[in-house]
Write an enzyme that holds these catalytic residues in place. Structure first.
Site, PDB file in Angstrom:
ATOM      1  N   LYS A  46      -2.709  -1.855   1.631  1.00  0.00           N
ATOM      2  CA  LYS A  46      -1.850  -0.671   1.666  1.00  0.00           C
ATOM      3  C   LYS A  46      -0.575  -0.957   2.450  1.00  0.00           C
ATOM      4  CE  LYS A  46      -1.807   4.150   3.194  1.00  0.00           C
ATOM      5  NZ  LYS A  46      -0.954   4.555   2.077  1.00  0.00           N
ATOM      6  N   GLY A  47       0.531  -0.377   2.005  1.00  0.00           N
ATOM      7  CA  GLY A  47       1.827  -0.619   2.634  1.00  0.00           C
ATOM      8  C   GLY A  47       1.817  -0.364   4.131  1.00  0.00           C
ATOM      9  N   VAL A  72       3.394   9.956  -1.523  1.00  0.00           N
ATOM     10  CA  VAL A  72       2.630   9.896  -0.270  1.00  0.00           C
ATOM     11  C   VAL A  72       3.547   9.570   0.899  1.00  0.00           C
ATOM     12  CG1 VAL A  72       0.802   8.680   0.973  1.00  0.00           C
ATOM     13  CG2 VAL A  72       0.456   9.370  -1.414  1.00  0.00           C
ATOM     14  N   CYS A 131      11.833   0.644  -0.798  1.00  0.00           N
ATOM     15  CA  CYS A 131      12.004   1.613   0.287  1.00  0.00           C
ATOM     16  C   CYS A 131      13.470   1.977   0.463  1.00  0.00           C
ATOM     17  CB  CYS A 131      11.480   1.018   1.592  1.00  0.00           C
ATOM     18  SG  CYS A 131       9.742   0.651   1.509  1.00  0.00           S
ATOM     19  N   THR A 194       6.559   1.762  -9.050  1.00  0.00           N
ATOM     20  CA  THR A 194       6.577   3.011  -9.805  1.00  0.00           C
ATOM     21  C   THR A 194       7.977   3.398 -10.277  1.00  0.00           C
ATOM     22  OG1 THR A 194       6.760   4.234  -7.731  1.00  0.00           O
ATOM     23  CG2 THR A 194       4.548   3.912  -8.625  1.00  0.00           C
ATOM     24  N   GLY A 266      -3.841  -0.986 -10.486  1.00  0.00           N
ATOM     25  CA  GLY A 266      -3.389   0.013  -9.520  1.00  0.00           C
ATOM     26  C   GLY A 266      -4.023   1.368  -9.715  1.00  0.00           C
TER      27      GLY A 266
END
Length: 304
Positions: A46-47, A72, A131, A194, A266
């Site tokens: 997870k990031g 999220v 990001c 995404t 994913g």
């Protein structure tokens, strides 16, 4: 099994090409209660960011036709927690653990990458360049050559592990962005992240997500992801890891034929947690029926 082994970047060897995507599998610790996750080629964790993040307020997920929207917001406990609490447990799972790192400033990426570089049993890192760059008013690092070059080159200075750059699909020319990542020091690229999308509640006449827009993933994006993987595989000389809507072994083989050296499952982990294992078995059976000895013999063999 030897015939399923693939190599990514600087000698990163995976026991098979089936991995799981960041944000859909945690670090594998919870899923290890269901099956032996050591059977996977790798787990993209997870990031993780420099400081803990609470993420976005609800509503931050929405189901849509053939997929889901998520906003999220990189909720995580930060790099200190990863290093001190998660890393010691995750490396006992029997497969490669590949941290996915993020940041709002280039310095964030550098600091997190430097910490990861100290972890002896971590052999690769995935750089999430989707990001928002705070200094540039929120535009994602990965949407311009300049943004990619700045992040990747600075991380390369502090990290000698295999560096995989996860590309944003929200660009005009994905091949050009991939070439920029390669020129700046990336050992491999993973794509696609995404797509930007949104959903509307017609009764409330408001966006469903608190952030208005979010990231679209799932089977609905597979044809576009497959096209982008094919374009990138023909534009760079470094390995490509393909993801986007993969549900079955047939999906996975399509990505391999289009030039991916490995794939990530994913969103479909939320539908069928056993999907990655089924894909591994399906690839093995396909190879036997097709008389293919090494899975690497499938990579990039699409006939045009």
């Amino acid at each position: 099994m030897k015939q399923l082994e693939v190599e990514i970047g600087k000698g990163l060897k995976l026991k098979n090409p089936v991995t799981v995507a960041s944000g859909t599998f945690g670090e594998g610790l919870l899923m290890s209660n269901i099956y032996d996750v050591g059977q996977l080629g790798a787990i993209f964790a997870k990031g993780t960011t420099l400081e803990p993040r609470e993420g976005n307020p609800p509503q931050r997920m929405a189901e849509t036709y053939g997929g889901m929207l998520n906003a999220v917001g990189l909720q995580n406990k930060g790099i200190e927690y990863f290093c001190n609490e998660l890393y010691p447990r995750a490396i006992e799972l029997g497969t490669e653990i590949i941290p996915n790192i993020s940041g709002s400033y280039v310095s964030d990426y550098v600091e997190v990458a430097a910490r990861v570089n100290e972890l002896e049993k971590i052999h690769a890192v995935e750089i999430n360049v989707s990001c928002p760059n705070v200094k540039e008013g929120g535009m994602a690092f990965g949407t311009t050559r300049e943004g990619i070059e700045e992040v990747v080159s600075h991380v390369r200075d502090v990290c000698d592990k295999t560096m995989i750059v996860k590309l944003s699909p929200n660009v005009t020319d994905i091949a050009d962005i991939a070439r920029a990542a390669e020129a700046s020091g990336a050992d491999a690229v993973s794509l696609v992240n995404t797509f930007l999308g949104m959903a509307v509640d017609v009764r409330k006449q408001r966006p469903v997500l608190s952030t208005i827009t979010g990231g679209l993933s799932g089977p609905c994006i597979k044809p576009i992801a497959l096209r982008m993987v094919w374009q990138v595989a023909n534009a760079v000389s470094i390995p490509v890891i393909g993801l986007g809507g993969i549900r079955t072994w047939e999906d996975a083989v399509e990505f391999l034929l289009c030039g991916a050296s490995a794939i990530q499952v994913g969103t479909y982990n939320f539908v069928d947690p056993l999907a990655p294992l089924k894909i591994i078995e399906g690839i093995k059976q396909y190879m036997e029926e097709a008389g293919v000895e090494q899975v690497s013999d499938l990579i990039g063999t699409l006939e045009i």
